[in-house]
Design an enzyme around this catalytic site. Structure first.
Site, PDB file in Angstrom:
ATOM      1  N   GLU A  41      12.362  -8.603  -5.878  1.00 41.22           N
ATOM      2  CA  GLU A  41      12.165  -8.798  -4.438  1.00 41.22           C
ATOM      3  C   GLU A  41      11.111  -9.874  -4.190  1.00 41.22           C
ATOM      4  O   GLU A  41      10.056  -9.889  -4.818  1.00 41.22           O
ATOM      5  CB  GLU A  41      11.726  -7.472  -3.826  1.00 41.22           C
ATOM      6  CG  GLU A  41      11.493  -7.495  -2.322  1.00 41.22           C
ATOM      7  CD  GLU A  41      11.148  -6.107  -1.773  1.00 41.22           C
ATOM      8  OE1 GLU A  41      11.039  -5.977  -0.538  1.00 41.22           O
ATOM      9  OE2 GLU A  41      10.999  -5.151  -2.571  1.00 41.22           O
ATOM     10  N   LYS A 110      17.405  -7.156   3.790  1.00 37.83           N
ATOM     11  CA  LYS A 110      16.931  -5.785   3.617  1.00 37.83           C
ATOM     12  C   LYS A 110      17.043  -5.007   4.925  1.00 37.83           C
ATOM     13  O   LYS A 110      16.525  -5.425   5.959  1.00 37.83           O
ATOM     14  CB  LYS A 110      15.492  -5.801   3.120  1.00 37.83           C
ATOM     15  CG  LYS A 110      14.948  -4.453   2.691  1.00 37.83           C
ATOM     16  CD  LYS A 110      13.559  -4.632   2.076  1.00 37.83           C
ATOM     17  CE  LYS A 110      13.024  -3.326   1.503  1.00 37.83           C
ATOM     18  NZ  LYS A 110      11.699  -3.526   0.852  1.00 37.83           N
ATOM     19  N   CYS A 144      15.101  -2.861  -2.919  1.00 37.39           N
ATOM     20  CA  CYS A 144      14.021  -1.887  -3.060  1.00 37.39           C
ATOM     21  C   CYS A 144      14.256  -0.600  -2.279  1.00 37.39           C
ATOM     22  O   CYS A 144      15.077   0.226  -2.657  1.00 37.39           O
ATOM     23  CB  CYS A 144      12.696  -2.554  -2.672  1.00 37.39           C
ATOM     24  SG  CYS A 144      11.230  -1.645  -3.229  1.00 37.39           S
TER      25      CYS A 144
END
Length: 262
Positions: A41, A110, A144
């Protein structure tokens, strides 16, 4: 498909140095027979860099995407990398997949932002399932915190994702996600999950490493330690097909019972 996980925080704040780190890793991955190398990330710029996130953010088709396409083409290996994506005045925490011939195959924003730091610097994405075909596998992208929501990963399973690549910035004290949650996600959704983490101290955070590629049997095919490392493992479509045939999770679902979940 042999998959290489680049466990590294690179050089936070230096795009030039991070491109060098990725270039070197791509060369080693290709030499080991990998078809894909994945970086963590926000690898392109660094994660805990404050207002430099907005300053260094680029469009998905910006100069850095061109530089990574050149790396992918020169080494003959596909690349997934995390970066801050700019669209107008909006900045997303994104991950992009570029093929070994330099084609931009998929870009993911995300959807679940973690903590005040991310909510202060990013806008959440709205598309939960982003996929592309690569070397005989359907590759999905996630970042994540997203993988900690079972609904997110199940959406990928129902859309046919074979290998879910998850660039991450997993920090202390949440290492149980890498150790336990990720293998369970792979098993309950009958897919491979490649979870590639940052490592070491950065700003207020301590990243825990432990990058892993877990198979549909819930077993880690490789697991990194707590330092900078390049680890490799295979995502085998034949094994995946046999596992899906033997494991009835997705076939035995009763969606009519789950309406209250949403």
């Amino acid at each position: 498909m042999r998959t290489a996980l680049l466990q590294s925080s690179g050089r936070p704040g230096s795009v030039v140095e991070n491109l060098k780190v990725l270039d070197e890793a791509a060369g080693r991955a290709a030499a080991a027979g990998a078809g894909l190398v994945a970086a963590p990330e926000m690898f392109l710029t660094g994660y805990a860099i404050g207002d430099d996130i907005a300053r260094l953010a680029e469009p998905a088709d910006g100069a850095c995407a061109d530089a990574i396409a050149e790396i992918a083409t020169r080494h003959g290996v596909a690349v997934v990398y995390g970066y801050p994506e700019r669209e107008g005045e909006t900045v997303y925490n994104s991950a992009q997949l570029i093929s070994a011939d330099g084609t931009r195959l998929a870009n993911y924003r995300k959807t679940h932002l973690f903590g005040c730091f991310e909510r202060d610097h990013f806008t959440p994405g709205e598309q939960p399932v982003v996929q592309a075909e690569l070397n005989g596998l359907r590759v999905g992208l996630m970042i994540c915190y997203d993988v900690e929501f079972p609904e997110n990963v199940r959406a990928h399973a129902l859309a046919g994702t074979d290998l879910l690549v998850v660039p991450t910035a997993q920090m202390h004290p949440f290492q149980f996600v890498a150790e336990s949650v990720v293998p369970v996600r792979a098993f309950e959704n009958q897919m491979y999950v490649a979870y590639v983490n940052r490592v070491g101290p950065e700003g207020e955070f301590e990243f825990v490493g432990l990058s892993t590629l877990a198979g549909p049997d819930g077993i880690a095919r490789t697991r990194a330690g707590r330092g900078e490392e390049l680890v490799l493992a295979d995502a085998d479509p034949g094994f995946l097909a046999a596992s899906r045939e033997a494991n009835p999770y997705l076939k035995d679902r009763r969606p009519g019972l789950y309406g209250s979940l949403v």
